[in-house]
Design an enzyme around this catalytic site. Sequence first.
Site, mmCIF file in Angstrom:
data_model
loop_
_atom_site.group_PDB
_atom_site.id
_atom_site.type_symbol
_atom_site.label_atom_id
_atom_site.label_comp_id
_atom_site.label_asym_id
_atom_site.label_seq_id
_atom_site.Cartn_x
_atom_site.Cartn_y
_atom_site.Cartn_z
ATOM 1 N N ASP A 34 0.729 -1.091 -0.060
ATOM 2 C CA ASP A 34 -0.142 -0.035 -0.048
ATOM 3 C C ASP A 34 0.776 1.211 -0.186
ATOM 4 O OD1 ASP A 34 -2.150 -1.621 0.276
ATOM 5 O OD2 ASP A 34 -2.774 -1.085 2.129
ATOM 6 N N ASP A 38 0.899 4.325 -2.493
ATOM 7 C CA ASP A 38 0.552 5.674 -2.386
ATOM 8 C C ASP A 38 1.792 6.638 -2.681
ATOM 9 O OD1 ASP A 38 -1.673 4.979 -0.833
ATOM 10 O OD2 ASP A 38 -0.749 4.708 1.043
ATOM 11 N N LEU A 84 -35.238 -9.627 -15.384
ATOM 12 C CA LEU A 84 -34.846 -10.857 -15.339
ATOM 13 C C LEU A 84 -36.342 -11.522 -14.987
ATOM 14 C CD1 LEU A 84 -31.556 -11.857 -13.595
ATOM 15 C CD2 LEU A 84 -32.250 -12.364 -15.986
ATOM 16 N N LYS A 117 -26.812 -13.971 -7.475
ATOM 17 C CA LYS A 117 -27.751 -12.773 -7.720
ATOM 18 C C LYS A 117 -27.112 -11.756 -6.785
ATOM 19 C CE LYS A 117 -32.056 -11.230 -9.584
ATOM 20 N NZ LYS A 117 -32.301 -10.076 -8.528
HETATM 21 S S1 IVH Z 1 -28.203 -10.536 -15.524
HETATM 22 C C1 IVH Z 1 -30.663 -9.950 -19.197
HETATM 23 N N1 IVH Z 1 -26.785 -11.111 -13.485
HETATM 24 O O1 IVH Z 1 -30.965 -8.603 -10.977
HETATM 25 C C2 IVH Z 1 -29.767 -10.068 -18.044
HETATM 26 N N2 IVH Z 1 -28.346 -9.548 -13.394
HETATM 27 O O2 IVH Z 1 -33.794 -8.886 -11.649
HETATM 28 C C3 IVH Z 1 -30.112 -9.002 -17.007
HETATM 29 N N3 IVH Z 1 -28.548 -8.796 -10.924
HETATM 30 O O3 IVH Z 1 -31.340 -5.801 -13.106
HETATM 31 C C4 IVH Z 1 -29.298 -9.078 -15.731
HETATM 32 N N4 IVH Z 1 -26.818 -9.979 -10.028
HETATM 33 O O4 IVH Z 1 -29.601 -5.831 -11.260
HETATM 34 C C5 IVH Z 1 -27.851 -10.417 -14.103
HETATM 35 N N5 IVH Z 1 -25.332 -12.002 -11.850
HETATM 36 C C6 IVH Z 1 -26.332 -11.351 -12.399
HETATM 37 C C7 IVH Z 1 -26.957 -10.457 -11.347
HETATM 38 C C8 IVH Z 1 -28.055 -9.538 -11.895
HETATM 39 C C9 IVH Z 1 -27.945 -9.333 -9.846
HETATM 40 C C10 IVH Z 1 -29.691 -7.853 -11.070
HETATM 41 C C11 IVH Z 1 -29.667 -6.787 -11.986
HETATM 42 C C12 IVH Z 1 -30.863 -7.228 -12.662
HETATM 43 C C13 IVH Z 1 -31.583 -7.597 -11.854
HETATM 44 C C14 IVH Z 1 -32.733 -8.646 -12.340
#
Ligand code: IVH
Length: 671
Positions: A34, A38, A84, A117
């Site tokens: 670090d 810096d 999704l 997710k």
């Molecule tokens: S893919 C078409 N991958 O979940 C593909 N989304 O419910 C769209 N999210 O708006 C998204 N982790 O904010 C994808 N590994 C991941 C994710 C992810 C979180 C969120 C993202 C999206 C929402 C949909």
Amino acid sequence: MEKSQAYRRHAELCSLLHHHNYLYYALDRPEISDSEYDRLFRELQEIEKAFPELATADSPSRRVGAPPLEKFEPVRHTLPMLSLENSFDESEMREFDARIRRFLASDAEIEYACEMKMDGVAVELVYRDGFLETGSTRGDGITGEKITENLKTIPSIPLKLRSSCPPLLEVRGEVYMNLKDFQALNHEREEEGQPAFANPRNATAGSLRQLDSSVTARRPLRIFSYGTGRVDGDTPPTHSALLERLRQWGLRVDLDGLRVVRGIEGVLAYYGELMERRDELPYEIDGVVVKVNDLALQRELGEKTRTPRWAIACKFPPRQAVTRVEDVQLQVGRTGAVTPVALLQPVEVSGVTVSRASLHNWDEIDRLGVMRGDLVVVERAGDVIPDVVRVLKEERTGKEIPIVLPEKCPECGSPVQKLEGEVVPRCQGLSCPAQIKESIKHFVSRRGMDIEGLGDRYIDQMLKLGLVDSVADLYTLTREELFRFERMGEKLAQNLLNAIDRSRRQPLSRFLYALGIRHVGEHLAKLLARQFGSLDELASASGDDLLKIHEIGPQVADSVTAFFRSPENREVLRKLREAGVVPEAEERQAGGPLSGKTFVFTGALSRFSRKDAQEMVEKLGARASGSVSRKTDFVVAGEDAGSKLLRAGELGVTVLSEEEFLQMMEKGGIS
Ligand code: IVH
């Protein structure tokens, strides 16, 4: 320095700093300390001070350089940012797989890329010729808000990509906050009289929606990139290879959480596995995102209006339960902030017994409308204190009692007041024992002076016996005085005295953090220590001196100068010095017995925490890293070590058990 020389050195420093940012943030594998980093950074700043034209938008120095905005501009996404579809149980996940195979008229098993997710905020980053041009929120999917300056303050977002990236690259990812960072942020806000955030996602969203990017810069935000928008240039054939590519270009990708599986059975197995691991993760995930791995198949499957046919979110069940608020406890913090905590009828929430929940602040009580005796829904995330999310008002009996803000401090009886411009009510008592106790707790805490063994119980007794009035008195405690504590033996007393003595040599940054100066968290404490080098220098700095420092605004400058002006604080500092507490700025130890070695810790460690392990190896001159590569020297594997252990096996890296590792540390290196 001559102009041409300055320009050359500037270019060199930019590329060095970009490179080290990449190693640190994207690969989690720093190669310099670090302090070396810096030094390079300061050299860059010096040159830019002399030649301001060099501070271009992509300079590594430009993480908080922009003036505040009036409002956010709209940005139209080149390709819509889709959402999704969700599935909530096994049958819905099977139905997703069946639908895909029907659509493709395929009997073969589909290869899926499964990702965590992340529960954060979706953003898009547009890189043109490798430079970050625009960053935006998802918005309604078609048009988002331009938050480029804010995104630029996030260390894991590269301002410039590495060579060989396509001329146009739109990256999508999730900005999030680790649970521990979120808790620390909320704690700080409560102390400072600002409303706490309800959860890490809200904290992230709030931090990204700041018109002044220097506020965002102080928030502990991170990103994981999980996909792309438009890409002009070659892309690999699969989603998993695309993620690898993103990482090579310099983006932070969660390759540890990525699992490529065959068929829906593989998906279900990974879902079950992640559900088990959910509590161990440093951040909150709310499910698994499953994507068809083959990009050609993705194109064939296409999309519906708002969601792609080739992906689905497999949601985890929320970790919620219904229970009764039996009472509300009032806590008085270090700065006198009075915060409420709900005491619950103990209830099990997915395997963990919960008996307290955070109400965050008084506005939150109003918003929820919660009363003593109410039935409420509580939800937990990770191992942090759960939240009350909702009140079941329809279950009321009429016997519930409203929760009112006390007029007097429950600890010292001084008036409790909300001062102008503050959201949090505070005890106004200067010598409130609760405040003194909390400031001592903060001083000795792990991240502060790290006085091991000096727990709440002893601090309570010291205060009761009148042995300490301030943190300075800790250093004059005698053996005889310690013996007056309940359950204090010979050995314990000696350990405690040793630990107190050791803390005299803690570096300045820890000391500054431990003092509990308002608005000075760990990060700013490090920055101040580095810039001023000694307590005297900092204590005599003017507001203007402080404001010259990158990242320091008027609020921090005021609070630091006020701290050192206060006669009470000066007296405590004088006593500390008299007791031999003279902290100095640290330089990382170089040339220790394990100098140049890299350790990776994996699996459930039962004998020490990861942070302890990291400190142990760093003391001996080695580094701890998050991922196994050819450069790793040792992998220390706890229970249920997974992919990292396998990778160590593949690469022939030495694997140590916890026991073997401890032996090595005790010996002080490799014999
Ligand atoms: S893919 C078409 N991958 O979940 C593909 N989304 O419910 C769209 N999210 O708006 C998204 N982790 O904010 C994808 N590994 C991941 C994710 C992810 C979180 C969120 C993202 C999206 C929402 C949909």
